[in-house]
Design a protein around this motif. Structure first.
Motif, mmCIF file in Angstrom:
data_model
loop_
_atom_site.group_PDB
_atom_site.id
_atom_site.type_symbol
_atom_site.label_atom_id
_atom_site.label_comp_id
_atom_site.label_asym_id
_atom_site.label_seq_id
_atom_site.Cartn_x
_atom_site.Cartn_y
_atom_site.Cartn_z
ATOM 1 N N GLN A 117 0.878 -0.992 0.138
ATOM 2 C CA GLN A 117 -0.117 -0.402 0.041
ATOM 3 C C GLN A 117 0.821 1.569 -0.002
ATOM 4 O O GLN A 117 0.202 2.410 -0.191
ATOM 5 C CB GLN A 117 -0.650 -0.446 1.079
ATOM 6 C CG GLN A 117 -1.920 -1.578 1.067
ATOM 7 C CD GLN A 117 -2.542 -0.916 2.097
ATOM 8 O OE1 GLN A 117 -3.635 -0.199 2.663
ATOM 9 N NE2 GLN A 117 -2.822 -2.236 3.536
ATOM 10 N N ALA A 118 1.886 1.480 0.096
ATOM 11 C CA ALA A 118 2.921 2.350 0.353
ATOM 12 C C ALA A 118 4.133 2.353 0.071
ATOM 13 O O ALA A 118 5.526 2.528 0.741
ATOM 14 C CB ALA A 118 2.460 3.117 1.668
ATOM 15 N N PRO A 119 4.565 1.341 -0.991
ATOM 16 C CA PRO A 119 5.821 0.974 -1.820
ATOM 17 C C PRO A 119 6.944 2.189 -1.342
ATOM 18 O O PRO A 119 7.963 1.534 -1.476
ATOM 19 C CB PRO A 119 5.968 0.602 -3.146
ATOM 20 C CG PRO A 119 4.469 0.970 -3.475
ATOM 21 C CD PRO A 119 3.769 1.634 -2.262
ATOM 22 N N HIS A 120 5.884 3.477 -1.536
ATOM 23 C CA HIS A 120 7.494 4.373 -1.866
ATOM 24 C C HIS A 120 8.623 3.973 -0.295
ATOM 25 O O HIS A 120 9.421 5.356 -0.524
ATOM 26 C CB HIS A 120 6.837 5.560 -1.999
ATOM 27 C CG HIS A 120 5.526 5.759 -1.649
ATOM 28 N ND1 HIS A 120 4.355 5.681 -1.468
ATOM 29 C CD2 HIS A 120 5.383 7.411 -0.776
ATOM 30 C CE1 HIS A 120 3.480 6.271 -0.531
ATOM 31 N NE2 HIS A 120 4.538 7.203 -0.215
ATOM 32 N N ILE A 121 7.579 3.819 0.280
ATOM 33 C CA ILE A 121 8.183 4.378 2.291
ATOM 34 C C ILE A 121 8.964 4.029 2.801
ATOM 35 O O ILE A 121 9.172 1.640 2.873
ATOM 36 C CB ILE A 121 6.963 4.198 2.826
ATOM 37 C CG1 ILE A 121 5.736 5.323 2.866
ATOM 38 C CG2 ILE A 121 7.507 4.709 4.568
ATOM 39 C CD1 ILE A 121 6.788 6.766 3.153
ATOM 40 N N GLU A 122 10.342 3.847 2.793
ATOM 41 C CA GLU A 122 11.619 2.997 3.315
ATOM 42 C C GLU A 122 11.115 2.649 5.283
ATOM 43 O O GLU A 122 10.957 3.747 5.670
ATOM 44 C CB GLU A 122 13.038 3.568 2.788
ATOM 45 C CG GLU A 122 13.909 2.275 3.420
ATOM 46 C CD GLU A 122 14.734 4.161 3.903
ATOM 47 O OE1 GLU A 122 15.840 3.335 4.255
ATOM 48 O OE2 GLU A 122 14.947 4.949 3.506
ATOM 49 N N VAL A 123 11.541 1.454 4.821
ATOM 50 C CA VAL A 123 11.212 1.067 5.869
ATOM 51 C C VAL A 123 12.704 0.776 6.588
ATOM 52 O O VAL A 123 13.683 -0.416 6.423
ATOM 53 C CB VAL A 123 10.234 -0.064 6.611
ATOM 54 C CG1 VAL A 123 9.914 -0.534 8.060
ATOM 55 C CG2 VAL A 123 9.231 -0.029 6.082
ATOM 56 N N ALA A 124 13.108 0.456 7.937
ATOM 57 C CA ALA A 124 14.557 0.949 8.766
ATOM 58 C C ALA A 124 14.447 -0.060 9.992
ATOM 59 O O ALA A 124 13.569 0.450 10.636
ATOM 60 C CB ALA A 124 15.124 2.137 8.927
ATOM 61 N N GLY A 125 15.285 -0.809 10.853
ATOM 62 C CA GLY A 125 15.290 -0.735 11.774
ATOM 63 C C GLY A 125 14.649 -2.067 11.874
ATOM 64 O O GLY A 125 14.156 -2.484 13.309
ATOM 65 N N ILE A 126 14.897 -2.863 11.264
ATOM 66 C CA ILE A 126 13.500 -4.140 11.867
ATOM 67 C C ILE A 126 14.227 -5.491 11.734
ATOM 68 O O ILE A 126 13.581 -6.744 11.895
ATOM 69 C CB ILE A 126 12.813 -4.343 10.173
ATOM 70 C CG1 ILE A 126 13.217 -4.769 8.886
ATOM 71 C CG2 ILE A 126 12.136 -2.733 10.050
ATOM 72 C CD1 ILE A 126 12.358 -4.573 7.696
ATOM 73 N N ALA A 127 15.545 -5.816 11.668
ATOM 74 C CA ALA A 127 16.251 -6.728 12.035
ATOM 75 C C ALA A 127 16.010 -7.491 13.502
ATOM 76 O O ALA A 127 16.490 -8.797 13.961
ATOM 77 C CB ALA A 127 17.595 -6.795 11.825
ATOM 78 N N ALA A 128 15.430 -6.132 14.638
ATOM 79 C CA ALA A 128 15.482 -6.058 15.848
ATOM 80 C C ALA A 128 14.352 -5.587 16.394
ATOM 81 O O ALA A 128 13.828 -4.608 15.990
ATOM 82 C CB ALA A 128 16.708 -5.941 16.627
ATOM 83 N N GLY A 129 14.239 -5.961 18.054
ATOM 84 C CA GLY A 129 13.366 -4.761 18.363
ATOM 85 C C GLY A 129 11.999 -5.428 17.816
ATOM 86 O O GLY A 129 11.392 -6.132 17.374
ATOM 87 N N LEU A 130 11.101 -4.285 18.802
ATOM 88 C CA LEU A 130 9.978 -3.961 18.664
ATOM 89 C C LEU A 130 9.106 -2.998 17.719
ATOM 90 O O LEU A 130 8.117 -2.606 17.843
ATOM 91 C CB LEU A 130 9.397 -4.503 20.428
ATOM 92 C CG LEU A 130 9.896 -5.140 21.428
ATOM 93 C CD1 LEU A 130 9.183 -4.530 23.123
ATOM 94 C CD2 LEU A 130 9.292 -6.720 21.452
ATOM 95 N N HIS A 131 9.962 -2.079 17.240
ATOM 96 C CA HIS A 131 9.708 -0.639 16.327
ATOM 97 C C HIS A 131 10.605 -0.789 14.898
ATOM 98 O O HIS A 131 10.755 -1.500 14.923
ATOM 99 C CB HIS A 131 9.530 -0.084 17.053
ATOM 100 C CG HIS A 131 11.460 0.600 17.579
ATOM 101 N ND1 HIS A 131 11.973 -0.076 18.427
ATOM 102 C CD2 HIS A 131 11.769 1.670 16.662
ATOM 103 C CE1 HIS A 131 12.961 0.415 18.490
ATOM 104 N NE2 HIS A 131 13.082 1.637 17.532
ATOM 105 N N ALA A 132 9.375 -0.649 14.085
ATOM 106 C CA ALA A 132 10.381 0.073 13.663
ATOM 107 C C ALA A 132 10.455 1.341 12.623
ATOM 108 O O ALA A 132 9.451 2.109 13.054
ATOM 109 C CB ALA A 132 9.735 -0.993 12.034
#
Length: 372
Positions: A289-304
């Protein structure tokens, strides 16, 4: 004249705030079973005035657990139980155990900086790039004798501190006679690679390692621990005073049993799988739905972190509030003196219950800025 009752803020429709585990996943049965066993086995002196260092049962259990899971080098004599990372900061800086100006990461919890400021402690920010906090810049900081880091998963940007920068921080502490304060706030939750070990293992005499149950079980427990250099144990205990004032002895005994019985490991494995799936659903929804948005920090933790186009963060947060979506923007985590300026959203994908997550994701995608 009677006072008017204090207004209670209404709960958000969709709660994607960072820093909270799924409250519905508290291990009620395992906790109750451990409480019963711990109470049955506890000696009578456990129910007297609390030892400010913490119960020996918990400190002993933590020695094995932290070595096995996080690579921490500890003995129970150097562990001090506390009420979490904020309490550790109060003890270390508010009590005068550590003096001088601490360096902090360019982005981090404003709450922690405010605690230090309340005790008259000024902080200076270190730079940040795609390899983490620029610990090599410590050498040029005059008057700095300590540094606060989140090396396993930089908060809130994400990503581990590189080996070179870990070594740089420890080398600086040795040369300066300083201290690295390691906030290992979500070290158990890694999804795509082997866990990153604790910096403390590089030099236990120059690193204060701090952990807690706030992300792994619940922040309501107010249960944490410090693994201290030998020279800091007595000063910290002197600040705590003769009795434990904050952390329940029953909770300490219960958590010790949870670790020793293996129930804590089972809980972590279960939650790691659940949060991994939550993260994957977030990534899939954004790709659709939003392929233009970059997602970071997802290799660990409870948030992105969702990276936003320049100039769109404030408007996106306003749209989120109108839609009933609770989340944070990166601007709220930026140190006022930081030269780094980033725009984005911090999405706590662990916070909603399972039944509320799909609707929260749909609402999130609706408030994101369109592609340019």
């Amino acid at each position: 004249m009677p006072k008017k009752p204090r207004a209670v803020a209404s709960a958000p429709v969709h709660n994607l705030s960072q820093g909270q585990p799924d409250a519905s996943s508290f291990p009620r049965n395992a906790w109750s079973a451990s409480t019963r066993r711990a109470l049955a086995a506890a000696p009578n002196d456990a129910f007297g005035p609390g030892d400010p260092q913490g119960r020996i049962e918990l400190r002993t259990a933590l020695v094995d657990y932290l070595a096995r899971v996080r690579g921490v080098r500890a003995v129970q004599e150097r562990i001090v139980i506390c009420a979490g990372f904020a309490d550790a900061l109060r003890l270390l800086f508010g009590g005068g155990v550590l003096r001088g100006t601490p360096a902090v990461e360019a982005y981090g919890l404003a709450f922690h900086r405010a605690l230090l400021a309340a005790d008259g402690v000024r902080t200076v920010p270190l730079g940040l790039d795609d390899r983490g906090t620029r610990t090599e810049d410590l050498a040029g900081q005059r008057g700095v004798r300590s540094v606060l880091l989140t090396p396993a998963h930089q908060f809130p940007i994400g990503g581990p501190l590189t080996p070179a920068r870990r070594n740089a921080a420890v080398d600086w502490a040795r040369e300066r006679g300083g201290v690295v304060i390691e906030d290992d706030y979500d070290g158990e939750f890694r999804y795509d690679r082997e866990p990153v070990g604790a910096v403390q293992a590089l030099d236990p005499e120059h690193v204060v390692y701090v952990g807690s149950t706030s992300k792994s079980i619940s922040p309501a427990l107010r249960l944490g621990w410090m693994v201290l250099p030998e020279r800091l144990v007595d000063p910290v205990l002197a600040v705590k005073g003769r009795r434990e004032r904050w952390t329940s002895v029953v909770d300490q005994l219960t958590f010790a049993d949870l670790i020793v019985s293996g129930a804590y490991d089972r809980h972590i494995r279960r939650m790691r799988q659940r949060y991994r799936e939550r993260r994957n659903r977030l990534v899939r929804a954004l790709a659709d739905q939003a392929p233009h948005i970059e997602v970071a920090g997802i290799a660990a933790g409870l948030h992105a972190v969702l990276r936003l186009p320049a100039g769109t963060e404030a408007a996106t947060l306003k749209a989120a509030a109108w839609r009933g979506v609770s989340l944070d923007g990166l601007a709220g985590f930026r140190h006022p003196d930081s030269p780094v300026h980033l725009e984005g959203l911090v999405v706590g994908y662990a916070t909603p219950s399972d039944h509320a997550y799909a609707a929260a994701l749909a609402a999130l995608c609706e408030i994101l800025p369109p592609s340019s």
